[in-house]
Design an enzyme around this catalytic site. Structure first.
Site, mmCIF file in Angstrom:
data_model
loop_
_atom_site.group_PDB
_atom_site.id
_atom_site.type_symbol
_atom_site.label_atom_id
_atom_site.label_comp_id
_atom_site.label_asym_id
_atom_site.label_seq_id
_atom_site.Cartn_x
_atom_site.Cartn_y
_atom_site.Cartn_z
ATOM 1 N N HIS A 31 0.497 -1.475 -3.199
ATOM 2 C CA HIS A 31 -0.432 -0.977 -2.186
ATOM 3 C C HIS A 31 0.259 -0.236 -1.045
ATOM 4 O O HIS A 31 -0.411 0.222 -0.126
ATOM 5 C CB HIS A 31 -1.261 -2.131 -1.633
ATOM 6 C CG HIS A 31 -2.203 -2.707 -2.639
ATOM 7 N ND1 HIS A 31 -3.478 -2.234 -2.820
ATOM 8 C CD2 HIS A 31 -2.039 -3.706 -3.552
ATOM 9 C CE1 HIS A 31 -4.075 -2.913 -3.779
ATOM 10 N NE2 HIS A 31 -3.217 -3.809 -4.241
ATOM 11 N N ASP B 66 1.580 5.696 4.825
ATOM 12 C CA ASP B 66 0.623 4.673 4.418
ATOM 13 C C ASP B 66 0.348 4.805 2.927
ATOM 14 O O ASP B 66 0.183 5.928 2.422
ATOM 15 C CB ASP B 66 -0.698 4.837 5.185
ATOM 16 C CG ASP B 66 -1.358 3.504 5.491
ATOM 17 O OD1 ASP B 66 -1.113 2.542 4.748
ATOM 18 O OD2 ASP B 66 -2.116 3.430 6.476
#
Length: 461
Positions: free
Chosen positions: A157, A364
């Site tokens: 992730h 991110d």
């Protein structure tokens, strides 16, 4: 349909409603488990004097959870140490903050072995195992060593760093080699997938053939599969009573001004210092906009025992104080800086009230706030998403205003463009963004990954 076993560092039992302040991953995994049945295993977040493998089973909202407590040393070395002081900064390109300690690496290995010892007896022969994120890179190999021949997938992730950065990690090759125990590895973007292949090919001699990486007699399939949100549910939530109350509260407190909103966990990867500086640049370059706009930054603290997180909080408090001191007036404050979290239903109302969603991480893996902001908007009068091009979401959300978060000038220019953007263009951009958020939602993400896992060729491993 085979039972699904999800394994992650932390387990968040579903709330009595979707209004709880759960993170995007927690909501996504709970949805997948409700659809397929199975169990969610991981750390409870609690500590014990001596690890004994005791499992606490619960069932909430159709999801069975199984959690274990960890010893204080495990938490310090595995979680605070290797996961959050070694891997997290390195994988977010902050090699200057990464700490390499043998005790951290030892605690990481030991704790993953304890997870494997504990969960292995719960796994049935036909179960499909889905391991989540950087806390558990070696868990698949540990399960294989304990005779587990189930299909095992892994999803990352966070970003995968470039080859040269990963090479600074002691025993990086051993970590990557352990990942060849999986049948399928998922990444949010093609960029992260390609970075994995680059290291495996050049530093380990792996052979990359299409979407398959081969190392010796083992192979793993790779997939780029961006996570989404439950867009329909989140859009409906923005019309709930708590959302409408939050919307009205924000509009009343805005007193006719335009609101810019940022919602981020307090973390150096989120680019909050750079965001404040970009906003300050906007105030300086466009004095006519002062008192016509304000920035609401919601930043709940996290990992408070890690020194680098303590420093970012101190820095932001100083920056917000300085900017407010320089530009505020008796009836206007340019930055509202809030160190607490809010339930998702209230956040949806806050998003809907904002003229601009400012999502500018320095790096991110995905960033679901960008997608939540879009889903919460009024279709007739939507706000504008300003998004860092270094967020994984930027690969999908090209109709946002994409910016370099390191450039205060670009952030300033984007804010001015967003505030001046005609309604027709705002609607056009929002419709395209919303279509993508709805099409590649959380259900699409889970089904895409799990279908690929069930089809993965297991003949070599």
């Amino acid at each position: 349909m085979n039972r699904l076993i999800v394994i992650s560092n932390r387990v968040t039992a579903p709330k009595g409603s979707t209004a709880g302040a759960q993170g995007g991953l927690a909501v996504a995994l709970a949805a997948a488990l409700r659809d397929r049945g199975g169990m969610w295993f991981g750390w409870s977040g609690e500590q014990t004097d001596q690890f004994n493998g005791h499992i606490n089973f619960q069932r909430n909202q159709g999801v069975t959870t199984a959690t274990v407590d960890l010893e204080e040393q495990d938490v310090q070395e595995y979680y605070d140490g290797y996961a959050n002081r070694t891997l997290w900064p390195l994988f977010h390109y902050r090699i200057d903050l990464a700490e390499y300690e043998r005790d951290f690496a030892g605690g990481y290995k030991r704790t993953n072995q304890r997870f494997a010892d504990t969960v292995r007896p719960l796994v049935e022969p036909d179960d499909v195992i889905w391991i989540q994120d950087y806390h558990m890179f070696p868990l698949g190999a540990e399960l294989r060593a304990r005779g587990c021949d189930n299909r095992i997938g892994f999803f990352l992730h966070i970003p995968w760093p470039p080859r040269r950065l990963l090479g600074t990690l002691p025993n990086a090759q051993a970590l990557v080699e352990s990942m060849f125990a999986y049948d399928l590895i998922g990444f949010h973007t093609e960029e992260w997938l390609e970075s994995f292949c680059d290291f495996a090919r050049h530093d380990m001699g792996a052979v990359i053939e299409g979407n398959i990486a081969r190392l010796g007699d083992r192979h793993v399939e790779l997939i780029a599969c961006p996570i989404g949100i439950d867009a329909t549910e989140f859009a409906a939530m923005s019309q709930s009573v708590p959302a409408r109350l939050a919307y009205r509260r924000m509009r009343d407190s805005a007193d006719g001004r335009d609101m810019i909103v940022g919602v981020d966990r307090l973390d150096y990867s989120k680019g909050l210092e750079e965001r404040f500086l970009g906003y300050e640049r906007f105030l300086n370059e466009h004095p006519e906009e002062r008192k016509e706009v304000f920035l609401l930054q919601v930043a709940p603290p996290s990992r408070v025992s890690v020194e680098s997180y303590q420093r970012i909080r101190q820095s932001l408090e100083g920056l917000s104080g300085r900017i407010n001191g320089a530009y505020a007036d008796v009836d206007w404050v340019p930055i509202r800086y809030v160190n607490q979290g809010y339930p998702r239903d209230q956040l949806s109302g806050i998003y809907r009230a904002a003229k601009i969603g400012l999502v500018t991480p320095l790096r991110d893996g995905m960033n679901l706030v960008a997608k939540e902001y879009v889903a919460a908007q009024d279709p007739e009068d939507p706000g504008v998403l300003v998004l860092s091009r270094f967020a994984g979401a930027a690969e999908q959300m090209t109709d946002a205003l994409l910016v370099n978060p390191y450039s205060a000038e670009e952030v300033s220019d984007a804010l001015y463009q967003a505030l001046r953007m005609p309604r027709q263009e705002r609607v056009r951009r929002w419709e395209k963004l919303m279509a993508g958020v709805q099409e590649q939602d959380v259900t699409w993400w889970a089904e895409t990954f799990l279908q690929a896992l069930e089809k993965a060729d297991m003949t070599v491993n």
